[in-house]
Design an enzyme around this catalytic site. Structure first.
Site, PDB file in Angstrom:
ATOM      1  N   VAL A 167      85.927  27.626  26.719  1.00  0.00           N
ATOM      2  CA  VAL A 167      85.615  26.189  26.634  1.00  0.00           C
ATOM      3  C   VAL A 167      85.395  25.758  25.177  1.00  0.00           C
ATOM      4  O   VAL A 167      85.898  24.715  24.740  1.00  0.00           O
ATOM      5  CB  VAL A 167      84.385  25.853  27.514  1.00  0.00           C
ATOM      6  N   CYS A 195      66.734  29.436  13.290  1.00  0.00           N
ATOM      7  CA  CYS A 195      67.655  29.603  12.157  1.00  0.00           C
ATOM      8  C   CYS A 195      66.962  29.396  10.817  1.00  0.00           C
ATOM      9  O   CYS A 195      67.360  29.987   9.820  1.00  0.00           O
ATOM     10  CB  CYS A 195      68.841  28.672  12.306  1.00  0.00           C
ATOM     11  N   GLY A 243      82.201  30.610  25.242  1.00  0.00           N
ATOM     12  CA  GLY A 243      82.657  30.128  23.939  1.00  0.00           C
ATOM     13  C   GLY A 243      84.157  30.271  23.720  1.00  0.00           C
ATOM     14  O   GLY A 243      84.839  29.291  23.390  1.00  0.00           O
ATOM     15  N   GLU A 247      70.884  38.136   9.151  1.00  0.00           N
ATOM     16  CA  GLU A 247      70.013  37.395  10.046  1.00  0.00           C
ATOM     17  C   GLU A 247      69.707  38.266  11.259  1.00  0.00           C
ATOM     18  O   GLU A 247      70.619  38.731  11.935  1.00  0.00           O
ATOM     19  CB  GLU A 247      70.721  36.112  10.490  1.00  0.00           C
ATOM     20  N   LYS A 256      79.502  21.214  25.049  1.00  0.00           N
ATOM     21  CA  LYS A 256      79.432  22.538  25.672  1.00  0.00           C
ATOM     22  C   LYS A 256      78.143  23.218  25.198  1.00  0.00           C
ATOM     23  O   LYS A 256      78.039  23.666  24.061  1.00  0.00           O
ATOM     24  CB  LYS A 256      80.616  23.429  25.278  1.00  0.00           C
ATOM     25  N   GLU A 292      76.101  23.916  11.525  1.00  0.00           N
ATOM     26  CA  GLU A 292      74.717  24.358  11.274  1.00  0.00           C
ATOM     27  C   GLU A 292      74.679  25.828  11.659  1.00  0.00           C
ATOM     28  O   GLU A 292      74.764  26.157  12.840  1.00  0.00           O
ATOM     29  CB  GLU A 292      73.729  23.576  12.158  1.00  0.00           C
ATOM     30  N   GLY A 301      80.438  26.718  29.950  1.00  0.00           N
ATOM     31  CA  GLY A 301      81.393  27.823  29.996  1.00  0.00           C
ATOM     32  C   GLY A 301      81.254  28.760  28.821  1.00  0.00           C
ATOM     33  O   GLY A 301      80.340  28.618  28.006  1.00  0.00           O
TER      34      GLY A 301
HETATM   35  P1  NAD Z   1      77.020  31.755  18.817  1.00  0.00           P
HETATM   36  O1  NAD Z   1      77.694  31.378  17.571  1.00  0.00           O
HETATM   37  O2  NAD Z   1      77.399  33.011  19.482  1.00  0.00           O
HETATM   38  O3  NAD Z   1      77.215  30.628  19.934  1.00  0.00           O
HETATM   39  C1  NAD Z   1      76.966  29.276  19.716  1.00  0.00           C
HETATM   40  C2  NAD Z   1      77.835  28.454  20.636  1.00  0.00           C
HETATM   41  O4  NAD Z   1      79.199  28.688  20.316  1.00  0.00           O
HETATM   42  C3  NAD Z   1      77.677  28.818  22.114  1.00  0.00           C
HETATM   43  O5  NAD Z   1      77.787  27.644  22.888  1.00  0.00           O
HETATM   44  C4  NAD Z   1      78.882  29.708  22.355  1.00  0.00           C
HETATM   45  O6  NAD Z   1      79.325  29.710  23.696  1.00  0.00           O
HETATM   46  C5  NAD Z   1      79.921  29.074  21.469  1.00  0.00           C
HETATM   47  N1  NAD Z   1      81.011  29.967  21.059  1.00  0.00           N
HETATM   48  C6  NAD Z   1      81.014  31.332  20.990  1.00  0.00           C
HETATM   49  N2  NAD Z   1      82.211  31.771  20.591  1.00  0.00           N
HETATM   50  C7  NAD Z   1      83.001  30.671  20.399  1.00  0.00           C
HETATM   51  C8  NAD Z   1      84.342  30.483  19.968  1.00  0.00           C
HETATM   52  N3  NAD Z   1      85.139  31.512  19.667  1.00  0.00           N
HETATM   53  N4  NAD Z   1      84.812  29.216  19.863  1.00  0.00           N
HETATM   54  C9  NAD Z   1      84.021  28.168  20.137  1.00  0.00           C
HETATM   55  N5  NAD Z   1      82.752  28.274  20.567  1.00  0.00           N
HETATM   56  C10 NAD Z   1      82.235  29.523  20.692  1.00  0.00           C
HETATM   57  O7  NAD Z   1      75.485  31.688  18.458  1.00  0.00           O
HETATM   58  P2  NAD Z   1      74.250  31.948  19.406  1.00  0.00           P
HETATM   59  O8  NAD Z   1      74.182  33.427  19.619  1.00  0.00           O
HETATM   60  O9  NAD Z   1      74.257  31.061  20.581  1.00  0.00           O
HETATM   61  O10 NAD Z   1      73.048  31.442  18.484  1.00  0.00           O
HETATM   62  C11 NAD Z   1      72.457  32.212  17.504  1.00  0.00           C
HETATM   63  C12 NAD Z   1      73.012  31.869  16.122  1.00  0.00           C
HETATM   64  O11 NAD Z   1      72.987  30.469  15.861  1.00  0.00           O
HETATM   65  C13 NAD Z   1      72.195  32.446  15.011  1.00  0.00           C
HETATM   66  O12 NAD Z   1      73.054  33.040  14.067  1.00  0.00           O
HETATM   67  C14 NAD Z   1      71.473  31.257  14.394  1.00  0.00           C
HETATM   68  O13 NAD Z   1      71.078  31.339  13.086  1.00  0.00           O
HETATM   69  C15 NAD Z   1      72.428  30.181  14.579  1.00  0.00           C
HETATM   70  N6  NAD Z   1      71.709  28.905  14.609  1.00  0.00           N
HETATM   71  C16 NAD Z   1      71.812  28.031  13.571  1.00  0.00           C
HETATM   72  C17 NAD Z   1      71.115  26.840  13.596  1.00  0.00           C
HETATM   73  C18 NAD Z   1      71.174  25.832  12.500  1.00  0.00           C
HETATM   74  O14 NAD Z   1      70.838  24.683  12.722  1.00  0.00           O
HETATM   75  N7  NAD Z   1      71.593  26.177  11.316  1.00  0.00           N
HETATM   76  C19 NAD Z   1      70.346  26.534  14.694  1.00  0.00           C
HETATM   77  C20 NAD Z   1      70.261  27.442  15.711  1.00  0.00           C
HETATM   78  C21 NAD Z   1      70.974  28.617  15.675  1.00  0.00           C
END
Ligand code: NAD
Length: 468
Positions: free
Chosen positions: A203, A276, A200, A375, A167, A242, A198
């Protein structure tokens, strides 16, 4: 886009809801993707489960050949990948080509090579220790490096003999369609990799909670990572996370200041600061502090904001209006908590259209200030003075995160001593370059497990001891 990729074919979703995809530079809707449901996830997981016995039992050389073919097909799409990500995310085309397209191709290549050479079996006394693929993997990824973060899960999982349901982020889902076109063209066996787009909570949660998903590999925010861990814990499924970061770039008194500051600012602002590993805290020895602030401000002022496709643009927009509001809120908070504005800020000029925030440098930030702890995920750098090497280490480690960092010194051994004391998964000394084969991941709230290289492949393996 109106399809999912399940069981080796493009198929219609169970429902009819869609999610708009925005171009953050022009604030226009450029496409839609299906908003999947738990029913779509069931279908994809069932396909991955059916494909697992044959794929996991295949000769490693056969899996390597499939990854090699996928690499060849995808490499032919470099330009389309870079353009798609420049459009859906706003990364300047040059950076999108080198990093957003180039890095995942390098990683995919590395796993085509690693897949061909599985770990040798180990003998421990009367035991033979063998490594076996863990099973069906659910991969959930964010929007900031939308192809790299997918490939960093999918390639090692496939190399290990696992099958996958992906996803991607609903904010930047389009590049995943290019990847799955390549998967289709490369002829991977049906069910080995499946795509469901979809939201978070729908899906993503259906994948994380699915009884037939053996492991969830997630990249994204720390809050969602915790939620996924809870869902997976009910059935003791393995989780790899991650998550976020608040990395420190430590500039010791004897460093090459110009290089340390310029590289440091470049690192903090890469992809508009939506990285990140970004070194968002610059820690500078008190004796060089004012020079560093002036240099950082001048460097930041040289970052031209604009259309990712325009020649000369060094910083694109942020990914969404939400992200822009969030980042502006942090700048406001930083100033309210006593930081000095050295460059950028809320009143600096930015293009009228698009989710732009000016590259911003905040000086005199206290180590416990909100902007030094949370962050931000935007082009905002906080500069903090320190008194000596011990003080630098204390400030660097004063964080709930522990993902990356830098140390600069004229004495490499001294830098190494500081690097060893930093509680983070990676540290670069004097600008040591990114190594796509080195383990990548976080201490503390930055995550669990490691991606990339052989370490990344081991995440997808179980260990069995056979006694005789
Ligand atoms: P996010 O956590 O909101 O979303 C990431 C993914 O999780 C998306 O596909 C989203 O649809 C899904 N998601 C959201 N809620 C969910 C739930 N309740 N259950 C399951 N899946 C769910 O993060 P974002 O806004 O897309 O990305 C930014 C964040 O990601 C920042 O905090 C950044 O530091 C972190 N990040 C970390 C790394 C790393 O490798 N450490 C890399 C990139 C981004």
């Amino acid at each position: 886009m109106d399809r999912f990729y399940i069981d080796g074919a493009w198929v219609a979703p169970a429902g009819t809801d869609t999610i708009p995809v925005e171009d953050p530079t022009h604030e226009t809707i450029i496409d839609h993707v299906p908003a999947g449901t738990a029913e779509d996830v069931d279908r994809a997981v069932a396909a991955a489960r059916r494909a697992f016995p044959a794929w996991s039992a295949a000769d490693p050389a056969e899996r390597a050949a499939h990854l090699d073919k996928l690499h060849t097909v995808l490499a032919g799409q470099t330009d389309a990948i870079a353009r798609t990500i420049a459009r859906e995310l706003g990364t300047p085309l040059k950076v999108a080509t080198a990093v957003q397209a180039g890095l995942p191709l390098t990683v995919l290549r590395s796993y085509a090579d690693l897949a061909a050479h599985p770990l040798p079996e180990e003998t421990v006394g009367n035991s033979t220790v063998v490594r076996e693929p863990i099973g069906v993997v659910g991969a959930i990824t964010p929007w900031n490096y939308p192809l790299h973060q997918v490939v960093a899960k999918l390639a090692p999982a496939l190399a290990a003999g696992c099958t996958v349901v992906l996803k991607p982020s609903e904010i930047t889902p389009l590049v995943a369609y290019l990847l799955f076109d390549a998967i289709d063209a490369a002829g991977l066996p049906p069910g080995v990799v499946n795509l469901v787009t979809g939201h978070g909570p729908v899906v993503g949660e259906a994948i994380a909670a699915h009884p037939d998903v053996d492991m969830v590999s997630f990249t994204g925010s720390t809050g969602v990572g915790a939620r996924i861990s809870h869902l997976a814990a009910d059935r003791i499924a393995r989780v790899a996370l991650e998550l976020g970061g608040k990395s420190a770039n430590v500039i010791l008194a004897d460093a090459d200041l110009t290089k340390a500051v310029k590289v440091g600012v470049g690192n903090a602002f890469l992809n508009s600061g939506q990285t990140c590993t970004a070194w968002t805290r610059m820690l500078v020895h008190r004796s060089r502090y004012e020079d560093a602030v002036a240099l950082a401000a001048a460097t930041a002022a040289g970052y031209t904001l604009g259309d990712p496709f325009a020649e000369g643009t060094r910083l694109g927009p942020l990914s969404s209006q939400n992200q822009k509001n969030r980042v502006r809120g942090y700048v406001e908070r930083g100033l309210a908590e006593g930081a000095r504005l050295a460059a950028g800020g809320l009143d600096a000029s930015v293009p009228d259209r698009g989710h732009f925030v000016a590259p911003t440098v905040l000086a005199d930030v206290l180590p416990d200030a909100t902007v030094a702890q949370e962050e931000i995920f935007g082009p905002v750098l906080s500069i903090i003075p320190f008194e000596d090497d011990d003080d630098a280490v204390t400030i660097a480690n004063n964080s709930r995160y522990g993902l990356a960092g830098g140390v600069w010194s004229g004495d490499e051994e001294r830098a190494l001593r500081v690097a060893r004391r930093m509680r983070t998964g990676q540290v670069d000394i004097n600008g040591g370059r990114f190594n796509p084969l080195a383990p990548f991941g976080g201490y503390k709230s930055s995550g669990l497990g490691r991606e990339l290289g052989a370490h990344g492949l081991h995440e997808f393996l179980e260990t069995k001891a056979i006694q005789r």
